[in-house]
Design a protein around this motif. Structure first.
Motif, PDB file in Angstrom:
ATOM      1  N   GLY A 108      -8.863 -70.515 -16.194  1.00 58.87           N
ATOM      2  CA  GLY A 108     -10.070 -70.265 -16.988  1.00 58.87           C
ATOM      3  C   GLY A 108      -9.841 -69.293 -18.120  1.00 58.87           C
ATOM      4  N   CYS A 171     -18.195 -69.644 -21.380  1.00 65.67           N
ATOM      5  CA  CYS A 171     -17.123 -69.693 -20.380  1.00 65.67           C
ATOM      6  C   CYS A 171     -17.674 -69.461 -18.976  1.00 65.67           C
ATOM      7  CB  CYS A 171     -16.047 -68.662 -20.693  1.00 65.67           C
ATOM      8  SG  CYS A 171     -15.052 -69.057 -22.137  1.00 65.67           S
ATOM      9  N   TYR A 175     -17.287 -71.816 -15.793  1.00 64.20           N
ATOM     10  CA  TYR A 175     -16.411 -71.283 -14.753  1.00 64.20           C
ATOM     11  C   TYR A 175     -17.069 -71.259 -13.371  1.00 64.20           C
ATOM     12  CZ  TYR A 175     -13.367 -67.810 -12.433  1.00 64.20           C
ATOM     13  OH  TYR A 175     -12.535 -67.158 -11.572  1.00 64.20           O
ATOM     14  N   ALA A 179     -15.165 -72.320  -9.847  1.00 59.73           N
ATOM     15  CA  ALA A 179     -14.587 -71.240  -9.031  1.00 59.73           C
ATOM     16  C   ALA A 179     -15.517 -70.941  -7.865  1.00 59.73           C
ATOM     17  CB  ALA A 179     -14.372 -69.997  -9.888  1.00 59.73           C
ATOM     18  N   VAL A 198     -13.821 -64.778 -16.875  1.00 57.16           N
ATOM     19  CA  VAL A 198     -12.610 -65.144 -17.608  1.00 57.16           C
ATOM     20  C   VAL A 198     -12.372 -64.142 -18.722  1.00 57.16           C
ATOM     21  CG1 VAL A 198     -12.892 -67.578 -17.069  1.00 57.16           C
ATOM     22  CG2 VAL A 198     -13.833 -66.683 -19.197  1.00 57.16           C
ATOM     23  N   PHE A 280     -10.439 -77.483 -13.331  1.00 55.02           N
ATOM     24  CA  PHE A 280     -10.018 -76.314 -14.102  1.00 55.02           C
ATOM     25  C   PHE A 280      -9.267 -76.724 -15.358  1.00 55.02           C
ATOM     26  CE2 PHE A 280     -10.643 -72.729 -10.976  1.00 55.02           C
ATOM     27  CZ  PHE A 280     -11.320 -71.928 -11.875  1.00 55.02           C
ATOM     28  N   VAL A 283     -12.053 -77.176 -17.835  1.00 53.27           N
ATOM     29  CA  VAL A 283     -12.615 -75.858 -18.139  1.00 53.27           C
ATOM     30  C   VAL A 283     -11.695 -75.077 -19.067  1.00 53.27           C
ATOM     31  CG1 VAL A 283     -13.164 -73.586 -17.139  1.00 53.27           C
ATOM     32  CG2 VAL A 283     -14.014 -75.671 -16.046  1.00 53.27           C
ATOM     33  N   ASN A 287     -12.598 -73.848 -22.811  1.00 52.19           N
ATOM     34  CA  ASN A 287     -12.635 -72.413 -23.101  1.00 52.19           C
ATOM     35  C   ASN A 287     -11.776 -72.078 -24.319  1.00 52.19           C
ATOM     36  OD1 ASN A 287     -14.282 -72.076 -20.902  1.00 52.19           O
ATOM     37  ND2 ASN A 287     -12.799 -70.978 -19.645  1.00 52.19           N
TER      38      ASN A 287
END
Length: 324
Positions: A108, A171, A175, A179, A198, A280, A283, A287
């Motif tokens: 992330g 973010c 995230y 997570a 992050v 991820f 993501v 990001n």
């Protein structure tokens, strides 16, 4: 946009289709804009472009995305050379995902390295004394990120608080659903505690290892950091090619790598991928793109006119003559 001469302020190189698909949806979510497409006549490539408004510069910055559809530095160098040959583009960004080589960088996070090192370039295979073994002796190529762009992103939080807080909020929204407590627990069992937020890692002598090898082994990571360079922060496969192709231009464009951290380049890679079903990776790519867009809005990629480049070169030459 003409297929012969491309009008570009920022060239964005993306290697994989999955990265490009993530970025396409991110553009729609972030800018509510549709990408324009140009199919080149003499290269088997399509260029996707969009205008990003910079309130700071009070103008639009033309961003062109080139998805290569293939990993590796050779492909990257070929594609970027082809695009720069038909454009007066002054900024090149290689963007995508990378595997972390440090416990400091977690999935992330976004890394903008101080330099990119092609760690296997110029390497030599030699025998190990008194053993029936051989090892690689490395002497890699190192490429520096543009210091001006790097410095601007390092201090985004201080100089452009609004853009930084928007990046941070976007973010966090991406995230949190990935997570999960289950993922955190599995990572805890593997001896790693994940942060709840992050971060940006820009400069500070962080180096990006770029080469032909996908990292899935703790032994390989140990070799990279102990035998090549202990300051390696992440691992990927394209940036060295993009940096090398850009460095051959005269004058060279400003260049930067922006890499979202998708996993770890060791045994934890499988743990992350299985636990999140690859989420991820999306993501991380989004990001990284979000950070680039906030930088464009903040005026980091102001256009540089050719006459300004010549003027700067002339001033530097005059200064050297006076000091000579």
């Amino acid at each position: 946009m003409s297929a012969d001469q491309l009008e570009i302020d920022v060239l964005l190189y993306v290697a994989l289709n999955e990265e490009f698909e993530a970025l396409t949806s991110a553009f729609a979510e972030d800018l509510h804009a549709k990408l324009e497409v140009t199919e080149l006549t003499d290269l088997a490539l399509q260029v996707f472009s969009v205008s990003v408004t910079s309130p700071v510069l009070k103008k639009e910055i033309r961003l062109a995305i080139v998805p290569a559809g293939k990993m590796g530095a050779t492909r990257a160098a070929t594609v970027v050379s082809g695009i720069l040959g038909r454009s007066s583009c002054n900024n090149v960004v290689v963007l995508g995902i990378a595997g972390s080589l440090s416990d400091d960088l977690q999935p992330g996070d976004v890394l903008i390295p101080d330099s990119v090192v092609e760690y296997l370039a110029n390497s030599a295979a030699k025998n190990v004394e008194d053993k029936e073994e051989w090892e690689l002796e490395t002497s890699g190529n190192s490429y520096a990120s543009n210091p001006r762009l790097l410095n601007r992103f390092q201090y985004l939080k201080t100089t452009h608080r609004e853009q930084f807080e928007r990046w941070e909020a976007d973010c966090a929204e991406r995230y949190a659903p990935v997570a999960t407590e289950e993922v955190r627990a599995k990572m805890g069992e593997a001896g790693f505690t994940m942060r709840s937020e992050v971060r940006i890692f820009a400069g500070d002598d962080h180096k990006l290892a770029s080469g032909p090898t996908v990292g899935k082994s703790e032994d390989f990571v140990e070799w990279l950091k102990s035998k090549v360079d202990r300051k390696f922060a992440a691992l990927e496969m394209e940036s060295a090619g993009v940096y090398d192709a850009s460095s051959l231009r005269e004058p060279p464009p400003r260049i930067l790598a922006i890499r979202g951290i998708s996993d770890f380049a060791d045994e934890r890679k499988k743990l992350i991928e299985n636990g999140t079903k690859g989420q991820f990776r999306e993501v991380a790519a989004k990001n990284a793109l979000s950070l680039l867009l906030r930088g464009i809005e903040a005026g980091f990629f102001e256009p540089v006119a050719p006459e300004d480049v010549k003027k700067k070169s002339g001033l530097m030459l005059d200064k050297r003559r006076k000091n000579g």
